[in-house]
Structures are given as structure tokens and as C-alpha cells.
Scaffold this motif. Structure first.
Motif, PDB file in Angstrom:
ATOM      1  N   GLU A  51      51.338  56.316  10.590  1.00 52.98           N
ATOM      2  CA  GLU A  51      50.024  55.865  11.050  1.00 52.98           C
ATOM      3  C   GLU A  51      49.612  56.623  12.313  1.00 52.98           C
ATOM      4  OE1 GLU A  51      48.137  51.800  12.896  1.00 52.98           O
ATOM      5  OE2 GLU A  51      49.639  51.576  11.301  1.00 52.98           O
ATOM      6  N   LEU A  52      50.561  56.790  13.241  1.00 51.04           N
ATOM      7  CA  LEU A  52      50.260  57.532  14.465  1.00 51.04           C
ATOM      8  C   LEU A  52      49.908  58.980  14.148  1.00 51.04           C
ATOM      9  CD1 LEU A  52      50.043  57.752  17.539  1.00 51.04           C
ATOM     10  CD2 LEU A  52      52.505  58.253  17.579  1.00 51.04           C
ATOM     11  N   ALA A  53      50.605  59.590  13.199  1.00 49.82           N
ATOM     12  CA  ALA A  53      50.332  60.983  12.850  1.00 49.82           C
ATOM     13  C   ALA A  53      48.858  61.178  12.508  1.00 49.82           C
ATOM     14  CB  ALA A  53      51.228  61.422  11.689  1.00 49.82           C
ATOM     15  N   ARG A  54      48.335  60.328  11.630  1.00 46.38           N
ATOM     16  CA  ARG A  54      46.927  60.440  11.246  1.00 46.38           C
ATOM     17  C   ARG A  54      46.003  60.149  12.432  1.00 46.38           C
ATOM     18  NH1 ARG A  54      45.434  60.826   6.510  1.00 46.38           N
ATOM     19  NH2 ARG A  54      45.100  59.526   4.785  1.00 46.38           N
ATOM     20  N   ALA A  55      46.384  59.155  13.249  1.00 40.68           N
ATOM     21  CA  ALA A  55      45.544  58.741  14.378  1.00 40.68           C
ATOM     22  C   ALA A  55      45.445  59.817  15.461  1.00 40.68           C
ATOM     23  CB  ALA A  55      46.074  57.444  14.973  1.00 40.68           C
ATOM     24  N   LEU A  56      46.448  60.682  15.570  1.00 40.40           N
ATOM     25  CA  LEU A  56      46.429  61.732  16.592  1.00 40.40           C
ATOM     26  C   LEU A  56      45.410  62.826  16.300  1.00 40.40           C
ATOM     27  CD1 LEU A  56      50.238  62.142  17.343  1.00 40.40           C
ATOM     28  CD2 LEU A  56      48.470  61.435  18.985  1.00 40.40           C
ATOM     29  N   LEU A  57      45.060  63.022  15.042  1.00 44.85           N
ATOM     30  CA  LEU A  57      44.129  64.089  14.683  1.00 44.85           C
ATOM     31  C   LEU A  57      42.770  63.883  15.347  1.00 44.85           C
ATOM     32  CD1 LEU A  57      45.008  64.432  10.900  1.00 44.85           C
ATOM     33  CD2 LEU A  57      45.589  66.049  12.728  1.00 44.85           C
ATOM     34  N   GLY A  58      42.272  64.957  15.943  1.00 47.66           N
ATOM     35  CA  GLY A  58      40.979  64.921  16.613  1.00 47.66           C
ATOM     36  C   GLY A  58      41.054  64.575  18.091  1.00 47.66           C
ATOM     37  N   ASN A  59      42.197  64.078  18.553  1.00 44.32           N
ATOM     38  CA  ASN A  59      42.380  63.786  19.976  1.00 44.32           C
ATOM     39  C   ASN A  59      42.735  65.074  20.723  1.00 44.32           C
ATOM     40  OD1 ASN A  59      41.962  60.882  20.050  1.00 44.32           O
ATOM     41  ND2 ASN A  59      43.806  60.774  18.801  1.00 44.32           N
ATOM     42  N   TRP A  60      42.709  64.995  22.043  1.00 42.66           N
ATOM     43  CA  TRP A  60      42.896  66.180  22.883  1.00 42.66           C
ATOM     44  C   TRP A  60      44.234  66.162  23.615  1.00 42.66           C
ATOM     45  CZ3 TRP A  60      39.325  70.079  22.866  1.00 42.66           C
ATOM     46  CH2 TRP A  60      38.116  69.792  22.236  1.00 42.66           C
ATOM     47  N   LEU A  61      45.050  67.188  23.369  1.00 39.32           N
ATOM     48  CA  LEU A  61      46.293  67.375  24.114  1.00 39.32           C
ATOM     49  C   LEU A  61      45.926  68.092  25.403  1.00 39.32           C
ATOM     50  CD1 LEU A  61      49.407  67.148  24.171  1.00 39.32           C
ATOM     51  CD2 LEU A  61      49.474  69.422  23.104  1.00 39.32           C
ATOM     52  N   CYS A  62      46.284  67.504  26.536  1.00 34.26           N
ATOM     53  CA  CYS A  62      45.882  68.012  27.847  1.00 34.26           C
ATOM     54  C   CYS A  62      47.103  68.400  28.673  1.00 34.26           C
ATOM     55  CB  CYS A  62      45.091  66.948  28.605  1.00 34.26           C
ATOM     56  SG  CYS A  62      43.687  66.286  27.696  1.00 34.26           S
ATOM     57  N   ARG A  63      46.950  69.489  29.422  1.00 32.78           N
ATOM     58  CA  ARG A  63      48.061  69.992  30.242  1.00 32.78           C
ATOM     59  C   ARG A  63      47.519  70.462  31.576  1.00 32.78           C
ATOM     60  NH1 ARG A  63      52.437  71.065  32.820  1.00 32.78           N
ATOM     61  NH2 ARG A  63      53.812  72.750  32.160  1.00 32.78           N
ATOM     62  N   GLU A  64      48.096  69.947  32.657  1.00 29.41           N
ATOM     63  CA  GLU A  64      47.723  70.434  33.981  1.00 29.41           C
ATOM     64  C   GLU A  64      48.627  71.597  34.356  1.00 29.41           C
ATOM     65  OE1 GLU A  64      46.865  68.949  38.516  1.00 29.41           O
ATOM     66  OE2 GLU A  64      48.124  67.698  37.214  1.00 29.41           O
ATOM     67  N   LEU A  65      48.008  72.719  34.679  1.00 30.96           N
ATOM     68  CA  LEU A  65      48.735  73.924  35.073  1.00 30.96           C
ATOM     69  C   LEU A  65      48.061  74.518  36.299  1.00 30.96           C
ATOM     70  CD1 LEU A  65      49.215  75.651  31.605  1.00 30.96           C
ATOM     71  CD2 LEU A  65      51.042  74.837  33.088  1.00 30.96           C
ATOM     72  N   ASP A  66      48.798  74.662  37.379  1.00 34.66           N
ATOM     73  CA  ASP A  66      48.279  75.277  38.599  1.00 34.66           C
ATOM     74  C   ASP A  66      46.960  74.658  39.044  1.00 34.66           C
ATOM     75  OD1 ASP A  66      50.461  77.054  38.592  1.00 34.66           O
ATOM     76  OD2 ASP A  66      49.409  78.374  37.190  1.00 34.66           O
ATOM     77  N   GLY A  67      46.878  73.339  38.983  1.00 32.42           N
ATOM     78  CA  GLY A  67      45.684  72.640  39.447  1.00 32.42           C
ATOM     79  C   GLY A  67      44.519  72.631  38.476  1.00 32.42           C
ATOM     80  N   GLN A  68      44.688  73.255  37.328  1.00 30.94           N
ATOM     81  CA  GLN A  68      43.624  73.264  36.322  1.00 30.94           C
ATOM     82  C   GLN A  68      44.105  72.542  35.070  1.00 30.94           C
ATOM     83  OE1 GLN A  68      42.277  77.266  35.655  1.00 30.94           O
ATOM     84  NE2 GLN A  68      41.079  77.236  37.534  1.00 30.94           N
ATOM     85  N   ILE A  69      43.153  71.986  34.311  1.00 30.76           N
ATOM     86  CA  ILE A  69      43.485  71.261  33.086  1.00 30.76           C
ATOM     87  C   ILE A  69      43.051  72.077  31.868  1.00 30.76           C
ATOM     88  CG2 ILE A  69      43.068  69.173  31.739  1.00 30.76           C
ATOM     89  CD1 ILE A  69      42.648  67.712  34.421  1.00 30.76           C
TER      90      ILE A  69
END
Length: 193
Positions: free
Chosen positions: A17-35
């Protein structure tokens, strides 16, 4: 910039259920003060099946995060070449994780190794709480594309299980099931069982 990580409740559900629910969401990463953000377009589910790191229901130093609380990142190094990032599902003590295989919006981020390189994800992020909104997290998104349900790739065991999901037509998908796409067209919820 405002951070709105998904809540623990979002992740605390059965792995498929989680696998399907993750689609379309945004994976975010902070690197050197930027996202940096990439839209999740392809995932694979792993529980305690024969292809999973938790196939024997045994907690090891490598897979311990899979047995922990939902909403954490499970990051491992594979083939001596690249990292893979997973999202832990289920409840504490029940192994389940969703491998993120493809992202849109980051150039060539199709495939788990490429997306980890694009976002500088490595073992230092293993166990990170995705609900905290620090270093690595997921924010709500949406999709209108049909979800293709097909078999996982790059595994030898339990390869027949239709536990890979991706958004039809997305350029971030690592491997397409052209036969399934052609037969089903663009109708919603297409799948191969």
C-alpha cells in the motif's frame, strides 16, 4: 524554504500500500544549504519475501532499519557499486521497505544508483527519520498518470511477484514493461498479476 515532511502515519501501513502511495510525492534532500527535489515515479516493495534482505525474518546489522519504526530511510550499498534508498513501512518489528527506483525532475535519475548519486545519498543516511524534515525527507505530491503494476527487476528470487509500480509515461522510470503498456494503453490502474 518551508519543509512539510509526510507524517509517521503516512508510512505506517502495509508495504504494498505504501509503495503505491509514494508515487507522485517528492523526495527531498538538503545539500550545502540548498534543497533538491525529485518526484517519485517508480518503486518496488519488499517484505519478508525471498528477494528481501529480511527474507529469514532475522534482524542483522545491515537490515535492522527495515525492522524498525515506519518512516525511516533504509540505505544500503550493493554490487560494490552503488547505494539504494528505501522507505520503511509497516509497524515496529515487521520488516517492510519500499525501494525508490526512479525520480522525475533531476535529470538522469532513473535507477536506484543514479538517483542516490544525484542526491548524494549514502550509508550516512541509513536510519534517518524522514518525518523530521532534515537532510532527507518526502513531501506530499500528486499524480494523474496511470500506475503500472509489474514485476520487480534485477532479482533472482520471487521475480514473478508484481511488486514494482511506476507512473505511465514518466521519463524517470528505469525499466518499462512495454508489452503491458501497449496492451493496456493509458487506462488507469493497469497491472500484470
Amino acid at each position: 524554504m518551508t519543509r512539510r515532511p509526510l507524517s509517521r502515519r503516512f508510512y505506517s501501513r502495509p508495504t504494498l500500500e505504501l509503495a503505491r502511495a509514494l508515487l507522485g510525492n517528492w523526495l527531498c534532500r538538503e545539500l550545502d544549504g540548498q534543497i533538491r527535489r525529485g518526484r517519485i515515479v517508480e518503486v518496488e516493495a519488499y517484505t519478508h519475501d525471498a528477494a528481501s534482505h529480511a527474507r529469514d525474518h532475522r534482524r542483522t546489522p545491515r537490515n535492522a532499519v527495515m525492522f524498525g519504526a515506519a518512516g525511516h530511510a533504509y540505505v544500503y550499498f550493493t554490487y560494490g557499486m552503488h547505494h539504494c534508498v528505501n522507505v520503511v513501512a509497516e509497524r515496529d518489528g515487521i520488516p517492510g521497505a519500499v525501494l525508490i527506483r526512479g525520480l522525475d525532475g533531476l535529470g538522469n535519475a532513473n535507477g536506484p544508483g543514479r538517483l542516490c548519486r544525484a542526491l548524494a545519498i549514502d550509508r550516512a543516511l541509513d536510519g534517518v527519520d524522514l518525518t523530521a524534515g532534515e537532510r532527507l525527507w518526502i513531501e506530499a505530491g500528486r499524480h494523474r498518470e496511470a500506475i503500472v503494476e509489474t514485476t520487480r527487476v534485477g532479482i533472482r528470487h520471487a521475480a514473478e511477484l508484481p511488486w514494482r509500480f511506476y507512473l505511465l509515461g514518466s521519463p524517470g522510470v528505469s525499466r518499462r514493461d512495454r508489452a503491458l503498456e501497449g496492451a493496456a494503453g493509458a487506462r488507469r490502474g493497469i497491472s500484470r498479476r
